[in-house]
Design an enzyme around this catalytic site. Structure first.
Site, PDB file in Angstrom:
ATOM      1  N   CYS B  85      35.221  46.287  33.577  1.00 29.88           N
ATOM      2  CA  CYS B  85      35.650  44.950  34.445  1.00 29.88           C
ATOM      3  C   CYS B  85      33.506  44.980  34.251  1.00 29.88           C
ATOM      4  CB  CYS B  85      35.191  44.687  35.847  1.00 29.88           C
ATOM      5  SG  CYS B  85      35.850  43.510  36.691  1.00 29.88           S
ATOM      6  N   HIS B 193      41.832  46.923  35.772  1.00 31.42           N
ATOM      7  CA  HIS B 193      40.768  47.930  36.979  1.00 31.42           C
ATOM      8  C   HIS B 193      41.653  49.337  37.294  1.00 31.42           C
ATOM      9  CE1 HIS B 193      38.265  46.318  38.964  1.00 31.42           C
ATOM     10  NE2 HIS B 193      38.202  45.168  38.543  1.00 31.42           N
ATOM     11  N   GLU B 195      41.578  52.286  38.122  1.00 28.21           N
ATOM     12  CA  GLU B 195      41.537  53.315  39.281  1.00 28.21           C
ATOM     13  C   GLU B 195      42.042  51.695  40.640  1.00 28.21           C
ATOM     14  OE1 GLU B 195      39.502  50.632  38.508  1.00 28.21           O
ATOM     15  OE2 GLU B 195      37.851  48.869  39.815  1.00 28.21           O
TER      16      GLU B 195
END
Ligand SMILES: Nc1ncnc2c1ncn2[C@@H]1O[C@H](COP(=O)(O)OP(=O)(O)O)[C@@H](O)[C@H]1O
Ligand SMILES: [Mg+2]
Lengths: 86, 224, 754, 86
Positions: B85, B193, B195
């Site tokens: 990002c 994302h 994560e």
């Protein structure tokens, strides 16, 4: 007739400009410490039709005040010229 | 393996990335933006967030931070770098990845799940994934529209530098690109994302593959 | 600001009355100078002093086993066990948002986040309760867009997830939207700090943004008058938020609190340095000296008056020991923040202001804070007096409504299926995803239940615990009966939290009202407070603090009285939480009951453009029993989904359960035999929850416990896989549409507006 | 000596400008159908120290290329004048 208007919109003096601040800090870090102030505004270019310059100006003013500029925070100025001159 | 996560002022997915790296079984350490020496790590993540408040253009100011000199050297030696990002935006601004990221076509911030297609598994961050595989990951960005000139996009495709594509190109990216890598493949940037999807309790583990890839890559595993 | 010599101009220029001015002279034993008058002006403003509400707020129950900090502090704090505490607070930013929607909403987020920081907590969630005018004028649409963008613009950058809120439309908010933002933080109990200037000789450090001329007399005066007065002269007062500094303040404060270098911490909100210093000193019973020459300024030539009253955003006041001051400064510098020692704690109980070697103000702290005036404003019930709900004045299920609109409203819709689809796609009912997908609701990777459910759930990392968060406002009921509005806001927020399986443990309230000098508004305020009190007592939930916003009026038009409640629920094991829509279909049961009516309902609002009639009867003991039953069922794993029946009634609640998954379920719903189908489908009232039991054994257990708790409980339908929504009234299919079509209506109903 | 530089940053031709599009759409809805094209760019104002104009220009150019402008998307031009003249 076609006109090109370039509107400069900037924050009123005294209004905080967080972007400008962040850019100034970054410039300082990069060694550009001769820069004392940065203000980030908008530059809006319009192409419009109008019979003559007075009408074109009036239209641009109207557009600025009804849409482009937030009078609470910003002020503006513009230049106008017949399209094709630049 | 030790994974370094760079903390810029305004990073806000730094802790999330550190936690995800640990869940994936790595040692994870923070790297401070003001330190230009990047040492003792086997891979680097530039996390999501709003570094420097995203002033001017997302990632523009962070790209000039001292740590980026270290990241550049690390990448030049072939080290694995992942920008997520805001991290992707920073890598583009720093010239470590081709192209640029700018405001979404609809000018809105988008936070929701998106479906991706994995395009290449040659990078250290996609080794555990299969080309053509479908991956659902969340996005959360307002400036994720990937822009490159058409001829450059062709070149990226020819050189196998497209890493992920959106199934539904909601932000108007050139070539529906959701992730790219550099020519060598060791530097990857992606808008979604991974994560945020490494634990079942948070909605699934679809992002784990990205992190696990690193270990396969280090072990020299390539997918057939 | 120039304070002219004419005596009357002296008090009016700072928003005080002549009596208040005389009182200041009496207390000081002399005329205040201009700076001092400015201090009194802001501190005695409605916004800072709560002078119209302070006495009345005392009726709210604020005690509880878990309460560690209650009303009067920057934020409430609740003990959630395991050494953790949760900080919560809600605040309005209505007036600034009406003037400049983006920055008004953005600074609303920033402001409430710093309140949470003041307890030493790390902010972990935001919620935004928004009320808008009907979006049929360009102005109201622009307010909607600007406000939603402002919340996202600030919150997203900050890295605090916005996990919930509400979005309400009502003509009473035309041109005067409500922006209430709630923030929740987590702190280890042993690290809890307070907004107190303790310890004579301790240093006051001003941290964060520089002080400029922004918002002088901004929040304080703006929010202490109506919107129509003044106009242009208030405009330069708009503050601009800088979330980049806000984010760094979070990090710096977290580090400092963790290291134990902070003796006290408080934010600078309305009335800036004046209120931060005075309140911190007041809470500790101390005095302070401020050295204005040390305040880092953004603009040249600022006067002491301006420095003291500036409402520049992103500033905090840290009270540090003299030895700690250097460490505070170093930690701030690491984050690129300025920190200046601007004063120290004294023992004389005075707020003293020094500038260029002179003392320019000296005022007893008490006179600015706890001894500020408090009024009992006159109040008058409207005539004819509305009968008190909950005392047996039932609005029968067949009264009013679409069949026989009592005020000659819209005619009965021709086709129930079409009406259903239209209602689903209206701004009142359609999915709120167009709003919340503009907010990062997952950053920090703790969001276990994302927006779209009755309450959001975030986990407490490192434990099995979760926090369930919801807001509920009741402006639609407020104009009919403020007592009911107060009570139902509490009841529904608690019901939302209970539906995900959490126990409501505390709430923060934001009371949005019109002009308190209007006796009718004052009556509304008192009644709403009584409603909140009664519901809190019935449900056993303490109020840990909140915010009052008066003067929500434009040209004499008052907003509907709008109590908003922000609720925190605790769930001991996040594996046990219950979503609002199940992962697999099953039977649909209705728990609870109560009389249901179209009066005041969202259906009435949509059909007629306004609400009228009487509020449904209130049964708080049934409410408590239903909520306890849902929580118990969740805890035992008896239910796979639960959704409260509120806005839009039974059919809307059932439809939301069916239609919210990516691939919608079909729905069968059986309306009660008796009475009018429209009322049964869309009427509101009672304490009702829809659940999907987890199987035959769970059904039996649920049935048994419902009986023991005297909670009505019956099967009303099913979620299916056949792709149709079929609602039966008696034996007839009353509504029959494709689930796909209904889902589209609900999901995309108003996306175009944003 | 102090200089004021005004940098105009605009999107390169060919780069999609959704902001400009949105403004044009909004103008059209408001009845300004004489406007045929809108491009939204940035206007960045810097105050900086430099001994003489050539140095000031060089500094501004350097700042533009190292930070203010992303050449993938944007191009720029600037004006410079001694501070205080406006
Ligand atoms: N302004 C908003 N910001 C974030 N989430 C919102 C907002 N408005 C509504 N939501 C979310 O949308 C869902 C539906 O809201 P609402 O209809 O008010 O729920 P309920 O009727 O159960 O109280 C909830 O999960 C709520 O948190
Ligand atoms: Mg609600």
């Amino acid at each position: 007739m076609r006109w090109r208007a370039v509107v400069a919109v900037e924050l009123k003096p005294g209004v905080l400009d967080p972007q400008g601040e962040a850019v100034r800090e970054a410039l300082r870090r990069m060694g550009h410490d001769h820069v004392s102030d940065v203000r980030v505004g908008k530059r809006i270019q319009l192409l419009l039709e109008a019979a003559e310059e007075g009408e074109a100006r009036a239209r641009v003013r109207d557009i600025c005040e009804s849409l482009l500029v937030n009078p609470v925070l910003e002020r503006y100025a513009f230049d106008i010229e017949p399209e094709g001159e630049r | 393996m030790r994974l370094g996560v760079v903390i810029f002022p305004g990073s806000n997915c730094d802790r999330d990335a550190l936690a995800a790296a640990e869940i994936a079984g790595y040692e994870a350490v923070p790297l401070w933006h003001g330190e230009s020496a990047v040492e003792g790590v086997d891979a680097i993540i530039l996390p999501g967030g709003f570094s420097y408040g995203d002033a001017l253009r997302a990632g523009a100011l962070a790209a000039t931070a001292p740590v980026m000199a270290g990241v550049r050297r690390f990448a030049a030696r072939g080290g694995a770098v992942l920008g997520i990002c805001n991290g992707f935006q920073i890598l583009c601004e720093a010239g470590l990845l081709p192209g640029a990221l700018t405001r979404n076509r609809d000018l809105a911030f988008h936070c929701h799940d998106v479906a991706l297609t994995v395009v290449t598994a040659r990078t250290p961050w996609t080794r555990a994934l299969a080309p053509g595989e479908r991956l659902v990951l969340p996005v959360a960005h307002g400036e994720g529209r990937y822009v490159v000139p058409p001829e450059e996009l062709d070149r990226l495709e020819a050189q196998d530098q497209i890493v992920f594509r959106y199934e539904d190109n909601f932000n108007g990216s050139c070539g529906a690109v959701a992730g790219v890598c550099n020519r060598a493949g060791n530097v990857v940037g992606m808008m979604p994302h991974p994560e945020r999807r490494v634990e079942a309790v948070l909605g699934g583990e679809a992002g784990l593959g990205v992190f696990r890839s690193l270990r396969l890559a280090a072990a020299g595993v390539t997918r057939p | 600001m120039s304070l002219s010599a004419s005596p009357e101009a002296r008090w009016t220029s700072v928003g005080l009355t002549e009596e208040e001015y005389r009182e200041i002279v009496r207390r000081l034993g002399r005329e205040p100078n201009d700076v001092e008058l400015g201090l009194f002006g802001v501190m005695w403003s409605e916004h800072c002093s709560y002078k119209s509400s302070r006495k009345l707020l005392k009726i709210l129950p604020s005690a509880g086993e878990r309460v560690r900090l209650g009303p009067g502090e920057n934020a409430g704090v609740l003990d959630i066990g395991g050494g953790w505490a949760v900080a919560l607070r809600i605040e309005s930013h209505n007036h600034p948002s009406a003037v400049e929607p983006y920055q008004g909403a953005a600074t609303g987020v920033g402001g409430i986040v710093r309140d949470i920081l003041s307890t030493g907590a790390r902010p972990v969630a935001l919620l935004d309760a928004l009320s808008f005018g009907l979006p049929d004028s360009p102005r109201d649409r622009a307010l909607l867009r600007g406000i939603v963008e402002g919340i996202g613009g600030y919150g997203n950058c900050l890295g605090v997830p916005t996990v919930g809120g509400e979005t309400v439309f009502h003509s009473g908010y035309d041109g005067q939207p409500l922006v209430n933002v709630m923030c929740v933080g987590l702190v280890r109990l042993e690290r809890l700090v307070r907004g107190r200037a303790e310890g004579e000789g301790n240093v006051l450090m001003l941290v964060g943004a520089r002080t400029g001329r922004d918002g002088i007399h901004g929040a304080s005066l703006l929010a202490s008058r109506g919107l129509s007065e003044g106009g242009e002269d208030k405009r330069p007062a708009v503050q601009v938020g800088d979330p980049f500094i806000g984010k760094r303040l979070i990090e710096a404060c977290a580090e400092l609190v963790e290291a134990g270098w902070v003796a006290g911490l408080t934010d600078l909100g309305a009335a800036g340095l004046t209120s931060a210093a005075a309140e911190a000193a007041g809470r500790a019973g101390r005095g302070v000296v401020l050295e204005l020459d040390r305040v880092p300024l953004r603009e040249d030539g600022m006067t002491p008056y301006e420095i003291m009253l500036s409402e520049s955003q992103e500033r905090m006041l840290i009270i540090a020991t003299p030895e700690g001051a250097g460490r505070v400064e170093a930690a701030c510098r690491r984050w690129g923040l300025e920190a200046a020692a601007v004063g120290r704690v004294t023992g004389d109980g005075y707020l003293r202001v020094r500038w260029r070697g002179r003392e320019v103000a000296a005022v007893p702290v008490r006179d600015l804070t706890e001894a500020a005036p408090a009024y009992e404003r006159p109040w008058r019930a409207p005539a004819p007096v509305t009968p008190e709900p909950g005392r047996g004045v039932a609005a029968g299920p067949s009264r009013g409504g679409a069949a026989a609109p009592s005020h000659g409203g819209a005619p009965r819709p021709a086709d129930p299926s079409e009406a259903f689809l239209d209602f689903l796609s209206s701004v009142h009912v359609a999915s709120r995803a167009p709003v919340y997908r503009r907010y990062d609701h997952e950053v920090q990777t703790n969001t276990v239940l994302r927006p779209g459910h009755d309450a959001a759930v975030i986990r407490v990392r490192g434990t099995r615990k979760g926090l369930a968060l919801a807001t509920d406002g009741a402006g639609r009921w407020g104009g009919l009966d403020p007592y009911y509005a107060g009570a139902i806001a509490v009841a529904e927020a608690a019901r939302n939290v209970s539906c995900v399986g959490a126990e409501p443990i505390g709430l923060t309230d934001c009371l949005n009202f019109g002009n308190p000098e209007d006796p009718h508004v004052m009556w509304q305020f008192r009644r709403a407070l009584e409603g909140i009190r009664d519901a809190c007592l019935a449900l056993g939930i303490p109020v840990t603090g909140g915010n009052v916003s008066f003067y929500n009026e434009t040209d004499g038009r008052q907003i509907p009285p709008t109590p908003v409640v922000g609720m925190v629920g605790l769930i001991e094991d996040i594996e046990r939480l219950v979503p609002s829509s199940p992962r697999c279909p099953g039977a649909l049961w209705l728990l609870g009951g109560g009389a249901v009516s179209q009066e005041g309902s969202l259906w009435q609002m949509w059909r007629e453009g306004r609400v009228h009639g009487q509020c449904p009867p209130l049964d708080l003991s049934l409410e408590a029993a239903v909520q306890a039953l849902v929580r118990e069922a969740a805890g035992h794993g008896w239910i796979r989904a639960a959704h409260d029946v509120s806005d839009g009634g039974l059919l809307v609640a059932a439809a939301e359960m069916a239609l919210s998954p990516e691939i919608p379920w079909g729905l069968r719903l059986q309306l009660p035999e008796a009475g009018d189908a429209w009322t049964a489908a869309y009427g509101e009232g009672g304490a009702r929850v829809l659940v999907v039991p987890a199987g035959p054994e769970a059904e039996r257990a649920l049935m048994r416990r419902a009986e023991e708790r005297a909670v009505p409980c019956r099967e009303v339908g099913r979620l299916t896989e056949d792709g149709r929504v079929i609602v039966k009234s008696g034996r007839d299919a009353w509504v029959d549409v494709a689930a796909e079509r209904a889902a589209r209506a609900w999901k995309e109903g108003w996306a175009w507006l944003l």
